[in-house]
Write an enzyme that holds these catalytic residues in place. Structure first.
Site, mmCIF file in Angstrom:
data_model
loop_
_atom_site.group_PDB
_atom_site.id
_atom_site.type_symbol
_atom_site.label_atom_id
_atom_site.label_comp_id
_atom_site.label_asym_id
_atom_site.label_seq_id
_atom_site.Cartn_x
_atom_site.Cartn_y
_atom_site.Cartn_z
ATOM 1 N N HIS A 134 -6.958 -5.940 2.138
ATOM 2 C CA HIS A 134 -5.815 -5.365 2.827
ATOM 3 C C HIS A 134 -5.260 -6.447 3.748
ATOM 4 C CE1 HIS A 134 -6.912 -0.954 2.229
ATOM 5 N NE2 HIS A 134 -8.072 -1.541 1.971
ATOM 6 N N ASP A 182 0.844 -1.196 0.000
ATOM 7 C CA ASP A 182 0.000 0.000 0.000
ATOM 8 C C ASP A 182 0.881 1.249 0.000
ATOM 9 O OD1 ASP A 182 -3.235 0.469 0.907
ATOM 10 O OD2 ASP A 182 -1.859 2.181 1.084
ATOM 11 N N ILE A 183 0.475 2.244 -0.765
ATOM 12 C CA ILE A 183 1.249 3.479 -0.891
ATOM 13 C C ILE A 183 1.173 4.316 0.396
ATOM 14 C CG2 ILE A 183 -0.574 5.003 -1.810
ATOM 15 C CD1 ILE A 183 1.474 5.857 -3.971
ATOM 16 N N HIS A 229 -10.185 -5.625 -3.475
ATOM 17 C CA HIS A 229 -8.876 -5.880 -2.851
ATOM 18 C C HIS A 229 -9.054 -6.238 -1.386
ATOM 19 C CE1 HIS A 229 -9.812 -1.571 -2.503
ATOM 20 N NE2 HIS A 229 -9.197 -1.600 -1.326
ATOM 21 N N GLY A 242 -15.640 2.732 3.734
ATOM 22 C CA GLY A 242 -14.406 3.441 3.420
ATOM 23 C C GLY A 242 -13.711 2.980 2.161
ATOM 24 N N GLN A 243 -14.418 2.235 1.293
ATOM 25 C CA GLN A 243 -13.770 1.828 0.041
ATOM 26 C C GLN A 243 -13.486 3.075 -0.789
ATOM 27 O OE1 GLN A 243 -15.944 -0.993 -2.414
ATOM 28 N NE2 GLN A 243 -14.207 -1.266 -3.810
ATOM 29 N N SER A 244 -12.243 3.232 -1.194
ATOM 30 C CA SER A 244 -11.863 4.410 -1.979
ATOM 31 C C SER A 244 -11.375 4.032 -3.366
ATOM 32 C CB SER A 244 -10.786 5.218 -1.245
ATOM 33 O OG SER A 244 -9.617 4.441 -1.071
HETATM 34 P P1 AMP Z 1 -9.837 1.140 0.212
HETATM 35 O O1 AMP Z 1 -10.001 2.457 0.934
HETATM 36 O O2 AMP Z 1 -10.231 -0.069 0.994
HETATM 37 O O3 AMP Z 1 -10.480 1.206 -1.164
HETATM 38 O O4 AMP Z 1 -8.275 0.974 0.002
HETATM 39 C C1 AMP Z 1 -7.580 1.560 -1.056
HETATM 40 C C2 AMP Z 1 -6.124 1.533 -0.687
HETATM 41 O O5 AMP Z 1 -5.369 1.741 -1.862
HETATM 42 C C3 AMP Z 1 -5.699 2.617 0.311
HETATM 43 O O6 AMP Z 1 -5.146 2.011 1.477
HETATM 44 C C4 AMP Z 1 -4.671 3.429 -0.468
HETATM 45 O O7 AMP Z 1 -3.613 3.883 0.338
HETATM 46 C C5 AMP Z 1 -4.211 2.443 -1.517
HETATM 47 N N1 AMP Z 1 -3.666 3.002 -2.735
HETATM 48 C C6 AMP Z 1 -4.210 4.003 -3.483
HETATM 49 N N2 AMP Z 1 -3.429 4.242 -4.552
HETATM 50 C C7 AMP Z 1 -2.382 3.373 -4.477
HETATM 51 C C8 AMP Z 1 -1.228 3.141 -5.287
HETATM 52 N N3 AMP Z 1 -0.994 3.832 -6.392
HETATM 53 N N4 AMP Z 1 -0.359 2.175 -4.893
HETATM 54 C C9 AMP Z 1 -0.581 1.458 -3.773
HETATM 55 N N5 AMP Z 1 -1.653 1.634 -2.970
HETATM 56 C C10 AMP Z 1 -2.537 2.593 -3.314
#
Ligand code: AMP
Length: 114
Positions: free
Chosen positions: A102, A30-31, A100, A93-95
Site C-alpha cells: 500500500h 485502492d477501491i 501488495h 489485516g491482510q485481506s
Molecule cells: P490488505 O488488507 O492489505 O490485503 O489490502 C487489500 C486492499 O485491497 C484493501 O485496501 C482493499 O480496499 C483493496 N481492494 C480490494 N478489492 C479491490 C479492487 N477490486 N480494486 C482495488 N482495490 C481493492
C-alpha cells in the site's frame, strides 16, 4: 489463484484505476482509499504474501519499492512524506492474498499504527 481479485485486475478482466504498469508490476488505486492517495503495487505473478517469496524474487521486491517511490514523487508526496504498508496474514489485516504494497499519502499518519 483462480479467483484472485488482483490477478483479475492485472489480467484486465475487471477494471482497475491503473497508476503504473510494466512487464512485471501493476499499480492501481485502492477501491476503498484510506488516504487522499492510496495506491496498491502488485506483481503480475500471483504470490500469496511476503511469506511466499523466494530469493529469486529479491529483484522484483526491490523494483516494487522503486515504483512506490516513483509514484510517491509523481503524486506530490515525496517532500511531506508517505507510508508504505505490507500486511502479511490475518493478524496484520491482510485481506487479499496477492502480495501488495500500500502506498498511502496526502495526510498525517499515526505511529504506532492501529
Ligand atoms: P490488505 O488488507 O492489505 O490485503 O489490502 C487489500 C486492499 O485491497 C484493501 O485496501 C482493499 O480496499 C483493496 N481492494 C480490494 N478489492 C479491490 C479492487 N477490486 N480494486 C482495488 N482495490 C481493492
Amino acid at each position: 489463484m483462480g479467483d484472485c481479485i488482483f490477478c483479475r485486475i492485472v489480467a484486465q478482466e475487471i477494471a482497475g484505476r491503473i497508476a503504473y504498469e510494466d512487464a512485471d508490476l501493476v499499480a492501481f488505486h485502492d477501491i476503498n482509499p484510506q488516504a487522499p492517495v492510496h495506491i496498491l503495487i502488485v506483481p503480475r505473478r500471483h504470490i500469496e504474501s511476503l511469506n511466499a517469496v523466494t530469493q529469486e524474487d529479491a529483484h522484483l521486491l526491490g523494483r516494487m519499492l522503486v515504483v512506490a517511490r516513483d509514484l510517491a514523487r509523481e503524486h506530490g508526496l515525496a517532500d511531506d512524506g508517505y507510508r508504505l504498508v505490507l500486511n502479511t496474514n490475518r493478524a496484520a489485516g491482510q485481506s487479499v492474498f496477492h502480495l501488495h504494497f500500500h502506498l498511502l499519502g496526502g495526510r498525517f499518519f499515526h505511529w504506532p499504527p492501529g
